[in-house]
Design an enzyme around this catalytic site. Sequence first.
Site, PDB file in Angstrom:
ATOM      1  CG  HIS A   1      10.801 -17.968  25.232  1.00 38.74           C
ATOM      2  ND1 HIS A   1      10.453 -17.462  26.687  1.00 38.74           N
ATOM      3  CD2 HIS A   1      10.371 -17.206  24.627  1.00 38.74           C
ATOM      4  CE1 HIS A   1       9.533 -16.455  26.583  1.00 38.74           C
ATOM      5  NE2 HIS A   1       9.415 -16.360  25.241  1.00 38.74           N
TER       6      HIS A   1
ATOM      7  CG  HIS B   1       3.722 -10.618  27.348  1.00 42.48           C
ATOM      8  ND1 HIS B   1       3.513 -12.014  27.729  1.00 42.48           N
ATOM      9  CD2 HIS B   1       2.832 -10.292  26.426  1.00 42.48           C
ATOM     10  CE1 HIS B   1       2.758 -12.289  27.031  1.00 42.48           C
ATOM     11  NE2 HIS B   1       1.975 -11.676  26.409  1.00 42.48           N
TER      12      HIS B   1
ATOM     13  CG  ASP C   1       8.046 -15.147  21.036  1.00 40.86           C
ATOM     14  OD1 ASP C   1       8.728 -15.542  21.976  1.00 40.86           O
ATOM     15  OD2 ASP C   1       7.081 -14.852  20.799  1.00 40.86           O
TER      16      ASP C   1
END
Lengths: 442, 318
Positions: free
Chosen positions: A63, A182, A308
């Site tokens: 991210h 997800h 992640d």
Amino acid sequence: MRTLLKNGRILDPSINMDEIGSILMEDDQIIAVGADIDGSDCEEIYDCSGLWIAPGLVDLHVHLREPGEEHKETITTGTQSAAAGGYTTICCMPNTNPPLDKPELIDYILDRAASPEAGGVFVAPVGALTVGLMNERLSDLHALKKAGIVAASDEGAPIQDAALMTQAMELCVQFDLPIMAHCDETSLSANGCMNDGATNAMLGLKGMPRSAEEIMVMRNCLLSLHTGCQLHVLRVTTWGAVEMIRQAKYLGAPVTCEICPQNFILTDDMVGDFDPRFKTTPPLRTTVDIDILLQALADGTIDCIASDHSPHAAYEVDVPFEEAPFGMVGLESTLGLTLTHVTHKGILTPLETIRKLSTAPAKLLGLDAGTLQPGGTPVAQICVIDPDLDWTFDVSRTFSKGKNTPFNEVRLKGKGVLTFCGGEIYRDAQFNPDRYETFDLD
Amino acid sequence: MSYRNLLGIRNLEPSDIATLIQMASSFKERVNRGENTASPTKHVIGLLFFEGSTRTRVSFEQAAHYLGHKVTNFASQGSSMSKGETLKDTIETLRYERLESLVMRHPASGSAHLAARFFGGPIINAGDGQHEHPTQALGDALTISEKKGSLSGLRVAIVGDVLHSRVARSNGWLLSKMGAEVRFVGPRTLLPSNLSLFPGTAHYDLLSGIEGADVIMCLRLQRERMRQGLVGSEGEYRRLYQINSRTIRYAERDCLVMHPGPINRGVELDDIAADGAHSTIRNQIENGIFVRMAAFEWVFGNVPTASSQKSTAKRGKK
């Protein structure tokens, strides 16, 4: 200019190479790999004896928060963090603000990643499956593909409607785009903030049952089987989800999956007295899950290791547990955590470790990375690892803006000390540039 | 300054619990005799209620009044919280307003722990989400020990919406730490599915759950649970879990019937159970004041030396 990385243990899973040798670079290209390389005319020599020379690491799940959440991370800080973690190619997730649902946003990401201030790694954007990640209608996936996305995802907003997911998969087959899913059945996990088990019951926190993850993994695997769409399951955390994926692979579904270090190291009871740094989705599970996840990593059911990387600002984390955001930073700790908890424990060989961190993730999205072979990548992507370096992960010294991690001040064994992407993009203070002089006497 | 926090019962030692109950009992005697119960040290205490409460807040105010402490109220309505200030910033602001202790109720589990990290003075948890409500449990324990002499060896059934109840958690921890047998009774949808870190056993059938019980603690059933589909209907709950003149016969003859309030009359309890000889509901309310007096003095370190327990105060900021 010629550069030599000499006398390292070359680990190249793309051709199953594990031998002592050297790598010769001409400008930004690898031109030779092997034991008998004449580097006498090299301007720069790095002595890599005792070190591993691996393809630059590849992270499918990062991210970068830009655009819209630059207080958490920017493309500049995120790519610098990646370079310091040994990565040369990273995929950025689409749940930004606005989400990455338009080609202009993809252009913006690629421009920013290529700017000179950035960390020098390749950024491969992942597009939003639906407009605004609102799960009402599909994005213009064809235009996004042309703009350069490598996959499409519902990260952060799991698609609940099976018909919508089926349509998404059909179009992704047509446009040759993998879906990174997800997996969360939100009717079961709504308002949940940690694993549903003994600890959340004690703490009075709403749980996220394992069935919420497993049901959605199963559904998406079945849709992948029937549509033929390539499916990558983000962050597997339960033994049940592993078994669903194992079965889907057995049936011939084009399914892959990843695991993150927190899910093979940490358990739900570590939340202790409401420490929000341990809050992730899917959540930390139990030791039973960890045992099976590690077995599945070794037997190939789990294809790769991702970070992640989910940076947040400090003020966002210093709130009551149930109001805290999910996730932790990971780009600068994933390699060290994997070496410490997987490789040094004998669960994966060094070559298989590099496969999970580089070659396998590159291959499953078709990225130009994950190999040391001359011409195998547009420019040389190399990660030099000191596998035995004892160090303490100090989050205050990381490049990422996010300091949210429960691994701060944890002792680790093994670290990336040099990263090349074209040229050198990161050199660790622990790597002595002059060390070759003491060896290079023959 | 040496001080303690009272964030929950789970992290207390049995000796701490015994001290608190003993102090409360002594305050009760002295107040009832009309003696001066003023604290040797005077403090300014903030009451921070982010969730509605009448009885708990009044009870803390009364306790502070008997001790001669000053109380200042802070409600989330009309405060900086409604202007978007974070809980951390509010807590730090109150610290520099020189409040010396905070009594806090907040809808999020764990918020008292967060407050303790940033306040730098004693925090008393007056209910954090579904986690703990330690002063309620202490008041209930004082009530039980007055009626039964001791907590050790008692069979206690905690009946109702255990899953969402901070009262159930705090009482469960307290009673099990003090040697009572704790049974949690309720429908499968209102008990945690995994009780391995929970201070008691699960019973889905009321009659077997309260069989031979010395104490029955009813929990409030919120109407919301029916809307969420966790309970079929109020009628079903009444039929399966109500404490009334019929079901109470399965417990010990002299069993206590307790309720933290507010009661849904005719749901958790019928009139006979709520108002009859078994009921301790009024004692619980009154005792709430004395345990809160004890809680204030305990967190400020004003523990009588006569107490056999040695003080284990944590020093400085945690």
